[in-house]
Motif scaffolding. Sequence first.
Motif, PDB file in Angstrom:
ATOM      1  N   LYS A  14      -8.015  -9.241 -10.016  1.00 44.67           N
ATOM      2  CA  LYS A  14      -6.636  -9.049  -9.620  1.00 44.67           C
ATOM      3  C   LYS A  14      -6.007 -10.394  -9.252  1.00 44.67           C
ATOM      4  CE  LYS A  14      -3.898  -6.441  -6.269  1.00 44.67           C
ATOM      5  NZ  LYS A  14      -3.311  -7.604  -5.596  1.00 44.67           N
ATOM      6  N   CYS A  15      -4.775 -10.574  -9.708  1.00 43.82           N
ATOM      7  CA  CYS A  15      -4.045 -11.789  -9.357  1.00 43.82           C
ATOM      8  C   CYS A  15      -3.484 -11.646  -7.949  1.00 43.82           C
ATOM      9  CB  CYS A  15      -2.914 -12.024 -10.354  1.00 43.82           C
ATOM     10  SG  CYS A  15      -1.900 -13.433  -9.921  1.00 43.82           S
ATOM     11  N   GLU A  16      -3.611 -12.710  -7.160  1.00 44.83           N
ATOM     12  CA  GLU A  16      -3.130 -12.660  -5.779  1.00 44.83           C
ATOM     13  C   GLU A  16      -1.622 -12.876  -5.685  1.00 44.83           C
ATOM     14  OE1 GLU A  16      -5.512 -15.611  -3.889  1.00 44.83           O
ATOM     15  OE2 GLU A  16      -7.341 -14.566  -4.463  1.00 44.83           O
ATOM     16  N   GLU A  17      -1.060 -13.400  -6.764  1.00 46.79           N
ATOM     17  CA  GLU A  17       0.354 -13.750  -6.712  1.00 46.79           C
ATOM     18  C   GLU A  17       1.273 -12.706  -7.330  1.00 46.79           C
ATOM     19  OE1 GLU A  17       1.121 -18.031  -7.578  1.00 46.79           O
ATOM     20  OE2 GLU A  17      -1.049 -18.064  -7.678  1.00 46.79           O
ATOM     21  N   CYS A  18       0.710 -11.832  -8.164  1.00 46.95           N
ATOM     22  CA  CYS A  18       1.510 -10.761  -8.730  1.00 46.95           C
ATOM     23  C   CYS A  18       0.628  -9.534  -8.947  1.00 46.95           C
ATOM     24  CB  CYS A  18       2.178 -11.217 -10.033  1.00 46.95           C
ATOM     25  SG  CYS A  18       1.034 -11.459 -11.392  1.00 46.95           S
ATOM     26  N   ASN A  19       1.174  -8.551  -9.614  1.00 42.09           N
ATOM     27  CA  ASN A  19       0.437  -7.292  -9.777  1.00 42.09           C
ATOM     28  C   ASN A  19      -0.499  -7.286 -10.984  1.00 42.09           C
ATOM     29  OD1 ASN A  19       1.580  -6.028  -7.517  1.00 42.09           O
ATOM     30  ND2 ASN A  19       3.414  -5.543  -8.689  1.00 42.09           N
ATOM     31  N   TRP A  20      -0.676  -8.425 -11.586  1.00 39.97           N
ATOM     32  CA  TRP A  20      -1.504  -8.497 -12.789  1.00 39.97           C
ATOM     33  C   TRP A  20      -2.961  -8.160 -12.464  1.00 39.97           C
ATOM     34  CZ3 TRP A  20      -5.774 -11.074 -14.466  1.00 39.97           C
ATOM     35  CH2 TRP A  20      -5.992 -11.118 -15.858  1.00 39.97           C
ATOM     36  N   ARG A  21      -3.577  -7.431 -13.380  1.00 42.86           N
ATOM     37  CA  ARG A  21      -5.000  -7.112 -13.247  1.00 42.86           C
ATOM     38  C   ARG A  21      -5.678  -7.375 -14.576  1.00 42.86           C
ATOM     39  NH1 ARG A  21      -7.432  -3.996  -9.412  1.00 42.86           N
ATOM     40  NH2 ARG A  21      -6.191  -3.526  -7.586  1.00 42.86           N
ATOM     41  N   HIS A  30      -6.922 -17.664 -17.169  1.00 37.30           N
ATOM     42  CA  HIS A  30      -5.842 -17.916 -18.126  1.00 37.30           C
ATOM     43  C   HIS A  30      -4.496 -17.492 -17.536  1.00 37.30           C
ATOM     44  CE1 HIS A  30      -4.157 -18.581 -22.098  1.00 37.30           C
ATOM     45  NE2 HIS A  30      -3.478 -17.456 -21.952  1.00 37.30           N
ATOM     46  N   HIS A  31      -4.514 -16.326 -16.870  1.00 39.30           N
ATOM     47  CA  HIS A  31      -3.283 -15.816 -16.257  1.00 39.30           C
ATOM     48  C   HIS A  31      -2.819 -16.718 -15.118  1.00 39.30           C
ATOM     49  CE1 HIS A  31      -0.461 -13.028 -14.384  1.00 39.30           C
ATOM     50  NE2 HIS A  31      -1.047 -13.326 -13.249  1.00 39.30           N
ATOM     51  N   ARG A  32      -3.769 -17.176 -14.316  1.00 36.20           N
ATOM     52  CA  ARG A  32      -3.417 -18.010 -13.158  1.00 36.20           C
ATOM     53  C   ARG A  32      -2.784 -19.334 -13.572  1.00 36.20           C
ATOM     54  NH1 ARG A  32      -5.484 -16.471  -8.104  1.00 36.20           N
ATOM     55  NH2 ARG A  32      -4.263 -18.205  -7.395  1.00 36.20           N
ATOM     56  N   ARG A  34      -0.666 -19.694 -15.785  1.00 34.93           N
ATOM     57  CA  ARG A  34       0.766 -19.461 -15.964  1.00 34.93           C
ATOM     58  C   ARG A  34       1.498 -19.655 -14.639  1.00 34.93           C
ATOM     59  NH1 ARG A  34       1.709 -14.049 -19.145  1.00 34.93           N
ATOM     60  NH2 ARG A  34       1.919 -13.153 -17.081  1.00 34.93           N
ATOM     61  N   HIS A  35       0.918 -19.148 -13.558  1.00 33.78           N
ATOM     62  CA  HIS A  35       1.532 -19.329 -12.237  1.00 33.78           C
ATOM     63  C   HIS A  35       1.592 -20.798 -11.859  1.00 33.78           C
ATOM     64  CE1 HIS A  35       2.188 -15.257 -11.107  1.00 33.78           C
ATOM     65  NE2 HIS A  35       0.925 -14.908 -11.233  1.00 33.78           N
ATOM     66  N   LYS A  36       0.526 -21.515 -12.188  1.00 35.43           N
ATOM     67  CA  LYS A  36       0.492 -22.956 -11.889  1.00 35.43           C
ATOM     68  C   LYS A  36       1.611 -23.671 -12.620  1.00 35.43           C
ATOM     69  CE  LYS A  36      -4.271 -23.841 -10.556  1.00 35.43           C
ATOM     70  NZ  LYS A  36      -5.569 -24.368 -10.990  1.00 35.43           N
TER      71      LYS A  36
HETATM   72 ZN    ZN Z   1      -0.207 -13.351 -11.444  1.00 38.85          ZN
END
Ligand code: ZN
Length: 90
Positions: A14-21, A30-32, A34-36
């Motif tokens: 689970k992403c801590e910054e959004c609801n992505w799982r 890879h998802h993280r 994007r936040h960076k």
């Molecule tokens: Zn996220």
Amino acid sequence: MHKRRVHTGEKPYKCEECNWRGVDSSSLIHHRKRHKGEAAKKEKAAAAAAAAAAANSACKILSLISLILHFWWKMYMVLEYANNPRILTN
Ligand SMILES: [Zn+2]
């Protein structure tokens, strides 16, 4: 052979910054990224805004200084002329 989790709907990452799982850590990484990228963009935008604000205030201060100098110079010339009326005719 790479074995995937077969249980559908199980997304332990689970992403801590959004609801992505996500189902695996590599996709989370890879998802993280994007936040960076977004954070870096925001930081750059904030820095640009701060620089623009600083430039704007510097510009205001400079124009204020030039206004004061102009005013002071005018006053000086008026006083000089008052003290010595021939200063402008010579
Ligand atoms: Zn996220």
